[in-house]
Design an enzyme around this catalytic site. Structure first.
Site, PDB file in Angstrom:
ATOM      1  N   CYS A 123       4.939-211.903  15.411  1.00 35.48           N
ATOM      2  CA  CYS A 123       5.765-212.344  14.274  1.00 35.48           C
ATOM      3  C   CYS A 123       6.164-213.811  14.312  1.00 35.48           C
ATOM      4  O   CYS A 123       5.810-214.559  13.395  1.00 35.48           O
ATOM      5  CB  CYS A 123       7.003-211.471  14.182  1.00 35.48           C
TER       6      CYS A 123
HETATM    7  P1  NAD Z   1      -0.497-203.576  13.074  1.00 33.22           P
HETATM    8  O1  NAD Z   1      -1.703-204.427  13.103  1.00 33.22           O
HETATM    9  O2  NAD Z   1       0.024-202.994  14.336  1.00 33.22           O
HETATM   10  O3  NAD Z   1      -0.716-202.374  12.048  1.00 33.22           O
HETATM   11  C1  NAD Z   1      -1.300-202.506  10.800  1.00 33.22           C
HETATM   12  C2  NAD Z   1      -2.034-201.224  10.476  1.00 33.22           C
HETATM   13  O4  NAD Z   1      -2.526-201.268   9.134  1.00 33.22           O
HETATM   14  C3  NAD Z   1      -3.268-200.979  11.358  1.00 33.22           C
HETATM   15  O5  NAD Z   1      -3.168-199.711  11.965  1.00 33.22           O
HETATM   16  C4  NAD Z   1      -4.449-201.024  10.365  1.00 33.22           C
HETATM   17  O6  NAD Z   1      -5.499-200.170  10.728  1.00 33.22           O
HETATM   18  C5  NAD Z   1      -3.766-200.584   9.091  1.00 33.22           C
HETATM   19  N1  NAD Z   1      -4.472-200.943   7.848  1.00 33.22           N
HETATM   20  C6  NAD Z   1      -5.102-202.094   7.528  1.00 33.22           C
HETATM   21  N2  NAD Z   1      -5.601-202.014   6.277  1.00 33.22           N
HETATM   22  C7  NAD Z   1      -5.280-200.803   5.797  1.00 33.22           C
HETATM   23  C8  NAD Z   1      -5.490-200.125   4.555  1.00 33.22           C
HETATM   24  N3  NAD Z   1      -6.151-200.710   3.551  1.00 33.22           N
HETATM   25  N4  NAD Z   1      -5.036-198.875   4.414  1.00 33.22           N
HETATM   26  C9  NAD Z   1      -4.360-198.264   5.416  1.00 33.22           C
HETATM   27  N5  NAD Z   1      -4.124-198.856   6.605  1.00 33.22           N
HETATM   28  C10 NAD Z   1      -4.576-200.101   6.797  1.00 33.22           C
HETATM   29  O7  NAD Z   1       0.640-204.470  12.391  1.00 33.22           O
HETATM   30  P2  NAD Z   1       2.222-204.403  12.632  1.00 33.22           P
HETATM   31  O8  NAD Z   1       2.593-205.103  13.886  1.00 33.22           O
HETATM   32  O9  NAD Z   1       2.702-203.020  12.385  1.00 33.22           O
HETATM   33  O10 NAD Z   1       2.709-205.358  11.450  1.00 33.22           O
HETATM   34  C11 NAD Z   1       2.581-204.975  10.098  1.00 33.22           C
HETATM   35  C12 NAD Z   1       3.324-205.983   9.247  1.00 33.22           C
HETATM   36  O11 NAD Z   1       4.726-205.944   9.554  1.00 33.22           O
HETATM   37  C13 NAD Z   1       2.907-207.431   9.466  1.00 33.22           C
HETATM   38  O12 NAD Z   1       3.003-208.133   8.263  1.00 33.22           O
HETATM   39  C14 NAD Z   1       3.944-207.951  10.447  1.00 33.22           C
HETATM   40  O13 NAD Z   1       4.120-209.344  10.356  1.00 33.22           O
HETATM   41  C15 NAD Z   1       5.182-207.228   9.982  1.00 33.22           C
HETATM   42  N6  NAD Z   1       6.208-207.018  10.998  1.00 33.22           N
HETATM   43  C16 NAD Z   1       5.849-206.699  12.257  1.00 33.22           C
HETATM   44  C17 NAD Z   1       6.830-206.489  13.215  1.00 33.22           C
HETATM   45  C18 NAD Z   1       6.458-206.159  14.640  1.00 33.22           C
HETATM   46  O14 NAD Z   1       7.348-206.242  15.495  1.00 33.22           O
HETATM   47  N7  NAD Z   1       5.231-205.779  14.935  1.00 33.22           N
HETATM   48  C19 NAD Z   1       8.183-206.565  12.875  1.00 33.22           C
HETATM   49  C20 NAD Z   1       8.512-206.866  11.551  1.00 33.22           C
HETATM   50  C21 NAD Z   1       7.511-207.085  10.627  1.00 33.22           C
END
Ligand code: NAD
Length: 446
Positions: free
Chosen positions: A291
């Protein structure tokens, strides 16, 4: 802009209960993208009594979730997931049609950085298209909520038009669009979701805002109701500000060390001023994770597009890029790493997670190897993830094995198990996180 406490949001607004709920405030929810954010969101909403379907494009991930196995390391999540599966409130699938029965869908897909620092919206666009195609088949109102971190204007200018184009329906009239940023911290994600500091609801229409207010009814924290671009900026600006604090304390911490001052004491004194606050004053070897670096880069790219030179944000980034190098400079004040065995304890960007995205460990390990060191590494949870990018270092089974094999130790993550001073004997320890105090010791900013 409206600020209310979530638990009383509906009453304060003098609004009647929602017409869309199916079971007195409980809803059917589709989570699109089940990574760190999606799976935590899904499991927690299920625990609150909602019906949740988690949708992901990766079959292995979906299978693991349905078997009660969490594909990431996040304390408390596996137990919560198993409970929800057993009680029939959560299931996972690769079939997007599963969202047809839902009243609300949350887009939780990744938004990685592109080379120019802007966020790559390919997953957001493809998920929005898939959702839009299903909206076309729905005969009752559905609310689409963007939970992924995106730059200001993305929900309104990118997601909403895709939904309208692919569904042939009108936003505000046929379906609702909202943006609800996620503030959870990896390693404390379940706690943070259940006990948020604030809930930010950005909505393009009042009905979408009402759906989210009802979904979060019962959370005892301030709730901020704004438009979607403002909600997006709250998230991005919060992360950029926290990153700024870290680079600030790291820079001042470096000066302190050179003056023979322990920055940790300075931080204690600074934190007693309520205008400063005591959080996020820990100097160390730099911030990482999925992030802060990404959101900072994204805000820099947005600023430049607006013809505003982001002088401070660029400096925050630069300080963070070089801070891990101090670990090597401090090591080299004692030994030449060439041909030596150097232990790196901690690969994850913070404790209690297996996430190594943008962790300081990457730069430290690459630089150690460049200097001809034999690198031994250990992390309680993050070695599999690290191995994908660094197959050529030696992975140890325990911290002790790693330390015993080495001439000196670099501490990069404050895992609890590294706190025992007897682990190190009289080996040189360069501590990048303030984990321990040993006989032969060099702290990064103290
Ligand atoms: P991640 O990469 O762990 O998970 C994303 C998931 O989305 C993956 O499992 C992927 O396979 C899936 N995906 C992609 N395209 C898809 C589709 N068309 N249909 C269904 N599934 C699909 O990402 P994350 O760490 O969970 O982060 C997600 C978002 O949240 C990002 O924008 C990130 O910046 C934000 N965020 C993350 C955190 C954190 O601590 N990880 C905290 C706050 C916000």
């Amino acid at each position: 802009m409206l600020l209310v406490r979530a638990a009383h949001a509906i009453n304060i607004n003098n609004q009647s209960p929602m017409p869309f709920s199916i079971r007195g405030g409980l809803m059917r929810i589709a989570i699109i993208g089940t990574g760190y954010v999606g799976l935590v969101t899904g499991a927690c909403f299920a625990d609150l009594g909602n019906d949740v379907v988690c949708i992901d494009v990766i079959e292995d991930k979906v299978r693991a979730i349905n078997e009660g196995k969490v594909p990431i390391y996040e304390p408390g999540l596996e137990g919560l997931l198993r409970k929800q599966l057993a009680e029939g409130r959560l299931r996972a699938t690769t079939d997007m049609d599963a969202m047809l029965g839902a009243e609300v869908s949350f887009l939780c897909v990744g938004t990685p950085s592109r080379k120019d620092g802007s966020l790559d919206l390919k997953y957001v666009r493809s998920a929005a298209r898939a959702v839009g195609e299903r909206l076309a088949l729905m005969d009752r109102r559905h609310t689409v909520v963007v939970k992924s971190t995106v730059m200001p204007g993305t929900t309104r200018d990118v997601v909403l038009p895709i939904l309208e184009r692919t569904s042939g329906h009108r936003s505000g009239k046929d379906f609702g669009v909202a943006m609800n940023p996620e503030f959870l911290k990896e390693g404390m994600a379940v706690h943070d979701f259940m006990h948020p500091d604030r809930i930010v609801i950005g909505a393009e229409d009042d009905d979408a805002a009402k759906v989210l207010s009802e979904l979060y009814l019962g959370f005892d924290c301030p709730m901020l109701r704004v438009d979607t671009a403002t909600a997006e900026m709250v998230k991005v600006a919060s992360n950029a500000f926290l990153a700024t604090r870290i680079s600030f304390v790291n820079e001042v911490g470096n000066v302190c060390k050179s003056l023979g001052i322990d920055f940790r004491k300075v931080a204690e004194g600074m934190g007693l001023d309520p205008r400063v606050g005591r959080y996020f004053l820990r100097a160390g070897c730099g911030f990482g994770g999925s992030c802060f670096p990404k959101d900072l880069k994204g805000l820099i790219a947005v600023s430049k597009r607006q013809n505003i030179r982001p002088l401070l944000l660029e400096a925050v980034q630069r300080v963070n890029q070089v801070q891990p190098d101090r670990m090597l400079s401090l090591l080299e004040q004692h030994i030449d790493p060439h041909g030596k065995n150097i232990a790196v304890l901690g690969l994850a960007f913070k404790p209690d997670t297996d996430d190594v995205r943008e962790a300081s460990s990457h730069r430290v390990v690459l630089r150690l190897r460049k200097k001809g060191a034999n690198v031994f590494v250990y992390d309680p949870k993050a070695m599999d993830n690290f191995r994908r990018e660094h197959p050529d270092v030696t992975y140890c089974r325990t911290a002790r094995e790693c330390v015993d094999a080495s001439d000196a130790v670099l501490l990069l993550t404050e895992w609890k198990e590294f706190e025992d001073p007897s682990l190190y004997g009289d080996k040189l320890v360069v501590d990048g996180r303030g984990v321990v105090r040993t006989k032969n010791y060099e702290g990064i900013c103290w």
